[in-house]
Design a protein around this motif. Sequence first.
Motif, PDB file in Angstrom:
ATOM      1  N   TYR A  49       1.502  -3.675 -13.201  1.00  0.00           N
ATOM      2  CA  TYR A  49       2.655  -4.152 -12.438  1.00  0.00           C
ATOM      3  C   TYR A  49       2.279  -5.115 -11.313  1.00  0.00           C
ATOM      4  O   TYR A  49       3.146  -5.567 -10.560  1.00  0.00           O
ATOM      5  N   ALA A  50       1.023  -5.503 -11.212  1.00  0.00           N
ATOM      6  CA  ALA A  50       0.566  -6.350 -10.101  1.00  0.00           C
ATOM      7  C   ALA A  50       1.349  -7.657 -10.005  1.00  0.00           C
ATOM      8  O   ALA A  50       1.786  -8.049  -8.916  1.00  0.00           O
ATOM      9  N   LEU A  51       1.539  -8.352 -11.123  1.00  0.00           N
ATOM     10  CA  LEU A  51       2.279  -9.619 -11.085  1.00  0.00           C
ATOM     11  C   LEU A  51       3.765  -9.394 -10.854  1.00  0.00           C
ATOM     12  O   LEU A  51       4.433 -10.236 -10.256  1.00  0.00           O
ATOM     13  N   LYS A  63       0.809  -1.217   0.000  1.00  0.00           N
ATOM     14  CA  LYS A  63       0.000   0.000   0.000  1.00  0.00           C
ATOM     15  C   LYS A  63       0.841   1.265   0.000  1.00  0.00           C
ATOM     16  O   LYS A  63       0.481   2.244   0.639  1.00  0.00           O
ATOM     17  N   ASP A  64       1.954   1.266  -0.726  1.00  0.00           N
ATOM     18  CA  ASP A  64       2.784   2.475  -0.788  1.00  0.00           C
ATOM     19  C   ASP A  64       1.941   3.686  -1.176  1.00  0.00           C
ATOM     20  O   ASP A  64       2.014   4.733  -0.560  1.00  0.00           O
ATOM     21  N   HIS A  65       1.160   3.527  -2.231  1.00  0.00           N
ATOM     22  CA  HIS A  65       0.281   4.605  -2.685  1.00  0.00           C
ATOM     23  C   HIS A  65      -1.181   4.181  -2.632  1.00  0.00           C
ATOM     24  O   HIS A  65      -2.057   5.006  -2.804  1.00  0.00           O
ATOM     25  N   GLY A  66      -1.423   2.903  -2.434  1.00  0.00           N
ATOM     26  CA  GLY A  66      -2.780   2.385  -2.362  1.00  0.00           C
ATOM     27  C   GLY A  66      -3.409   2.057  -3.709  1.00  0.00           C
ATOM     28  O   GLY A  66      -4.502   1.511  -3.765  1.00  0.00           O
ATOM     29  N   ARG A  67      -2.731   2.407  -4.794  1.00  0.00           N
ATOM     30  CA  ARG A  67      -3.305   2.163  -6.120  1.00  0.00           C
ATOM     31  C   ARG A  67      -3.506   0.671  -6.380  1.00  0.00           C
ATOM     32  O   ARG A  67      -4.568   0.253  -6.832  1.00  0.00           O
ATOM     33  N   LEU A  68      -2.494  -0.131  -6.104  1.00  0.00           N
ATOM     34  CA  LEU A  68      -2.573  -1.567  -6.365  1.00  0.00           C
ATOM     35  C   LEU A  68      -3.639  -2.215  -5.488  1.00  0.00           C
ATOM     36  O   LEU A  68      -4.540  -2.890  -5.985  1.00  0.00           O
TER      37      LEU A  68
END
Length: 146
Positions: free
Chosen positions: A74-76, A47-52
Amino acid sequence: MSRILEILGVDKEQFNGIVRSCREAIHKSVNYTALHTLARVKINAPKDHGRLAGSFQLHKDDDLTYRVFTKVKYALMVNNGTGEYGPNKRPITPKNGEYLVFNVGGKTIFTKEVKGQKPNPYIDNSISETKSRVQEFIEKAIQEVA
């Protein structure tokens, strides 16, 4: 089929009711499994930025098939790692030009290679966490239908 029903000691209407209840319990347990997987992926994703973490969605294809997915490219890579730590097991090098160029903390960095990112198996962990509860979801569904 009537011979089987005679052996079981139930009439056709009772049998059809049992079949409907079994189907309903199966559908509910699959739904609980899918919802839990989605929740765990959102919780376990970095959750660095919460986008993922906020990008995951659930799609129901049919009563027995759900997909947890994201459109974040970039999820994988986060799950599996990149560069030396990823599937290629090689440092990341420039495709065009002599240097990789990127900004870190307001500074521009020039380098010929980087090691990459270590894997964060949040997807794998989420699936394992869900698998450990499948029996619970099945029992819950059966209780609700009974």
